[in-house]
Write a protein that holds these residues in place. Structure first.
Motif, PDB file in Angstrom:
ATOM      1  N   MET A   1       0.847  -1.198   0.000  1.00  0.00           N
ATOM      2  CA  MET A   1       0.000   0.000   0.000  1.00  0.00           C
ATOM      3  C   MET A   1       0.883   1.249   0.000  1.00  0.00           C
ATOM      4  O   MET A   1       1.811   1.355   0.814  1.00  0.00           O
ATOM      5  CB  MET A   1      -0.914   0.003   1.223  1.00  0.00           C
ATOM      6  N   THR A   2       0.602   2.165  -0.904  1.00  0.00           N
ATOM      7  CA  THR A   2       1.359   3.413  -0.981  1.00  0.00           C
ATOM      8  C   THR A   2       0.770   4.436  -0.022  1.00  0.00           C
ATOM      9  O   THR A   2      -0.429   4.725  -0.065  1.00  0.00           O
ATOM     10  CB  THR A   2       1.329   3.971  -2.413  1.00  0.00           C
ATOM     11  N   LEU A   3       1.601   4.964   0.844  1.00  0.00           N
ATOM     12  CA  LEU A   3       1.136   5.972   1.792  1.00  0.00           C
ATOM     13  C   LEU A   3       1.012   7.313   1.094  1.00  0.00           C
ATOM     14  O   LEU A   3       1.801   7.632   0.193  1.00  0.00           O
ATOM     15  CB  LEU A   3       2.106   6.081   2.968  1.00  0.00           C
ATOM     16  N   PRO A   4       0.048   8.147   1.490  1.00  0.00           N
ATOM     17  CA  PRO A   4      -0.111   9.457   0.839  1.00  0.00           C
ATOM     18  C   PRO A   4       1.034  10.396   1.198  1.00  0.00           C
ATOM     19  O   PRO A   4       1.669  10.256   2.253  1.00  0.00           O
ATOM     20  CB  PRO A   4      -1.440   9.968   1.408  1.00  0.00           C
ATOM     21  N   GLU A   5       1.293  11.369   0.306  1.00  0.00           N
ATOM     22  CA  GLU A   5       2.331  12.355   0.621  1.00  0.00           C
ATOM     23  C   GLU A   5       1.935  13.179   1.834  1.00  0.00           C
ATOM     24  O   GLU A   5       2.771  13.481   2.689  1.00  0.00           O
ATOM     25  CB  GLU A   5       2.580  13.286  -0.567  1.00  0.00           C
ATOM     26  N   TRP A   6       0.662  13.552   1.927  1.00  0.00           N
ATOM     27  CA  TRP A   6       0.179  14.386   3.027  1.00  0.00           C
ATOM     28  C   TRP A   6      -0.872  13.617   3.818  1.00  0.00           C
ATOM     29  O   TRP A   6      -1.766  13.003   3.239  1.00  0.00           O
ATOM     30  CB  TRP A   6      -0.453  15.673   2.497  1.00  0.00           C
ATOM     31  N   GLU A   7      -0.780  13.686   5.133  1.00  0.00           N
ATOM     32  CA  GLU A   7      -1.706  12.962   6.004  1.00  0.00           C
ATOM     33  C   GLU A   7      -2.071  13.820   7.208  1.00  0.00           C
ATOM     34  O   GLU A   7      -1.202  14.443   7.830  1.00  0.00           O
ATOM     35  CB  GLU A   7      -1.057  11.656   6.470  1.00  0.00           C
ATOM     36  N   TYR A   8      -3.353  13.874   7.519  1.00  0.00           N
ATOM     37  CA  TYR A   8      -3.832  14.545   8.732  1.00  0.00           C
ATOM     38  C   TYR A   8      -3.382  13.758   9.963  1.00  0.00           C
ATOM     39  O   TYR A   8      -3.455  12.533   9.993  1.00  0.00           O
ATOM     40  CB  TYR A   8      -5.352  14.638   8.670  1.00  0.00           C
ATOM     41  N   VAL A   9      -2.907  14.493  10.971  1.00  0.00           N
ATOM     42  CA  VAL A   9      -2.377  13.866  12.187  1.00  0.00           C
ATOM     43  C   VAL A   9      -3.206  14.370  13.374  1.00  0.00           C
ATOM     44  O   VAL A   9      -2.888  15.417  13.971  1.00  0.00           O
ATOM     45  CB  VAL A   9      -0.883  14.204  12.370  1.00  0.00           C
ATOM     46  N   PRO A  10      -4.271  13.649  13.729  1.00  0.00           N
ATOM     47  CA  PRO A  10      -5.136  14.154  14.805  1.00  0.00           C
ATOM     48  C   PRO A  10      -4.445  14.240  16.155  1.00  0.00           C
ATOM     49  O   PRO A  10      -4.829  15.063  16.998  1.00  0.00           O
ATOM     50  CB  PRO A  10      -6.298  13.143  14.824  1.00  0.00           C
ATOM     51  N   GLU A  11      -3.402  13.410  16.384  1.00  0.00           N
ATOM     52  CA  GLU A  11      -2.692  13.475  17.663  1.00  0.00           C
ATOM     53  C   GLU A  11      -1.696  14.617  17.719  1.00  0.00           C
ATOM     54  O   GLU A  11      -1.054  14.852  18.749  1.00  0.00           O
ATOM     55  CB  GLU A  11      -1.974  12.152  17.945  1.00  0.00           C
ATOM     56  N   GLY A  12      -1.537  15.338  16.616  1.00  0.00           N
ATOM     57  CA  GLY A  12      -0.682  16.512  16.593  1.00  0.00           C
ATOM     58  C   GLY A  12       0.785  16.175  16.770  1.00  0.00           C
ATOM     59  O   GLY A  12       1.294  15.188  16.240  1.00  0.00           O
ATOM     60  N   TRP A  13       1.473  16.967  17.576  1.00  0.00           N
ATOM     61  CA  TRP A  13       2.922  16.842  17.721  1.00  0.00           C
ATOM     62  C   TRP A  13       3.345  15.671  18.592  1.00  0.00           C
ATOM     63  O   TRP A  13       4.555  15.439  18.786  1.00  0.00           O
ATOM     64  CB  TRP A  13       3.509  18.158  18.229  1.00  0.00           C
ATOM     65  N   ASP A  14       2.388  14.896  19.089  1.00  0.00           N
ATOM     66  CA  ASP A  14       2.741  13.646  19.755  1.00  0.00           C
ATOM     67  C   ASP A  14       3.155  12.565  18.760  1.00  0.00           C
ATOM     68  O   ASP A  14       3.764  11.573  19.144  1.00  0.00           O
ATOM     69  CB  ASP A  14       1.556  13.134  20.595  1.00  0.00           C
ATOM     70  N   ARG A  15       2.823  12.783  17.493  1.00  0.00           N
ATOM     71  CA  ARG A  15       3.218  11.831  16.449  1.00  0.00           C
ATOM     72  C   ARG A  15       4.741  11.893  16.257  1.00  0.00           C
ATOM     73  O   ARG A  15       5.325  12.964  16.175  1.00  0.00           O
ATOM     74  CB  ARG A  15       2.511  12.197  15.140  1.00  0.00           C
ATOM     75  N   ARG A  16       5.390  10.758  16.167  1.00  0.00           N
ATOM     76  CA  ARG A  16       6.846  10.713  15.974  1.00  0.00           C
ATOM     77  C   ARG A  16       7.148  10.845  14.486  1.00  0.00           C
ATOM     78  O   ARG A  16       6.513  10.218  13.657  1.00  0.00           O
ATOM     79  CB  ARG A  16       7.418   9.414  16.520  1.00  0.00           C
ATOM     80  N   ALA A  17       8.133  11.671  14.164  1.00  0.00           N
ATOM     81  CA  ALA A  17       8.559  11.863  12.783  1.00  0.00           C
ATOM     82  C   ALA A  17      10.043  12.197  12.784  1.00  0.00           C
ATOM     83  O   ALA A  17      10.564  12.794  13.734  1.00  0.00           O
ATOM     84  CB  ALA A  17       7.759  12.981  12.118  1.00  0.00           C
ATOM     85  N   THR A  18      10.722  11.850  11.712  1.00  0.00           N
ATOM     86  CA  THR A  18      12.175  12.046  11.634  1.00  0.00           C
ATOM     87  C   THR A  18      12.538  13.518  11.675  1.00  0.00           C
ATOM     88  O   THR A  18      13.497  13.923  12.333  1.00  0.00           O
ATOM     89  CB  THR A  18      12.719  11.400  10.350  1.00  0.00           C
ATOM     90  N   GLY A  19      11.808  14.341  10.925  1.00  0.00           N
ATOM     91  CA  GLY A  19      12.041  15.780  10.941  1.00  0.00           C
ATOM     92  C   GLY A  19      12.948  16.245   9.804  1.00  0.00           C
ATOM     93  O   GLY A  19      13.337  15.492   8.907  1.00  0.00           O
TER      94      GLY A  19
END
Length: 252
Positions: A1-19
């Protein structure tokens, strides 16, 4: 499954991301730098974007980016005085706006500062040793004729606090450019997967409610001088609203 380029993150900045402080971003900026500089040189059109999808050339004839560059030219001209301009480019990478400012205002003596993450600040020192590159916020301890936050304010976890610090350094102009804005929804967080641009990372950013932005700016002592359109929109999967890019010139 291909993930979308842009995704809504309802948990906000609690989501982990590389940066943003990722080797792939520095490598892509380095790779494209000579092509960007060549595109700005000469007497041609300045419909130039320094970020383009991997494998595509940096062009000079994009109408939307011509609008971005000419809007910056208007802002820089308003901020310069007596043939001089001190400029802090917050999130300025290796100094793309210095290259543009020199082409747009060749008669103006520029005191250019960029504030960015360590990898990009180091790249800027290498590419433009005559400019000043900061990798911490001590650059905000002084004032500048113009503070620019172009395609960058949305990446601050605390937009109100960051806007207030930028406002304090603006004497008197603050230009917030290419900010994803929404009208009906409260500000929310999205995640971008920028693999198409050659960036092997993912990062979070805000879609900022326009009224919230203007209220925050007023609280920071800023008055809106002019609002501008910018090209592009972000229609993140699952988001309550698509975000459209706008730019704002404030005066303190």
């Amino acid at each position: 499954m291909t993930l979308p380029e842009w995704e809504y993150v309802p948990e906000g900045w609690d989501r982990r991301a590389t940066g943003w402080d990722a080797p792939g971003i520095e490598a892509a900026y380095r790779r494209r730098w000579p092509e960007f500089v060549a595109a700005v040189e000469g007497t041609g059109t300045l419909g130039v974007a320094h970020e383009v999808p991997d494998g595509r050339p940096v062009v000079t004839h994009d109408p939307g980016w011509h609008n971005v560059v000419m809007t910056f030219a208007y802002v820089a001209a308003r901020a310069s005085h007596d043939g001089r301009l001190s400029l802090l480019d917050w999130g300025g990478g290796p100094g793309h706006y210095l290259v543009l400012a020199r082409a747009l205002l060749p008669e103006v003596a520029l005191d250019y500062h960029s504030r960015d993450l360590p990898r990009l600040a180091a790249l800027g020192r290498e590419l433009l040793p005559e400019a000043t590159f900061h990798d911490d916020d001590r650059c905000l301890d002084r004032a500048y004729d113009l503070v620019v936050a172009s395609d960058s304010l949305q990446y601050s976890p605390d937009v109100p606090a960051t806007l207030a610090r930028l406002a304090a350094a603006a004497a008197p102009w603050l230009y917030v450019a290419q900010l994803p804005t929404v009208q009906a929804s409260r500000s929310f967080v999205v995640l971008q997967r920028p693999a198409a641009y050659g960036y092997d990372t993912e990062y979070l950013g805000w879609a900022v409610n326009r009224d919230e932005l203007l209220d925050t700016a007023a609280s920071a002592g800023l008055a809106l001088e002019r609002e501008f359109l910018a090209p592009g929109a972000i229609d993140a999967a699952g988001a309550p609203e698509a975000a459209h890019l706008h730019s704002f010139l404030f005066r303190r």
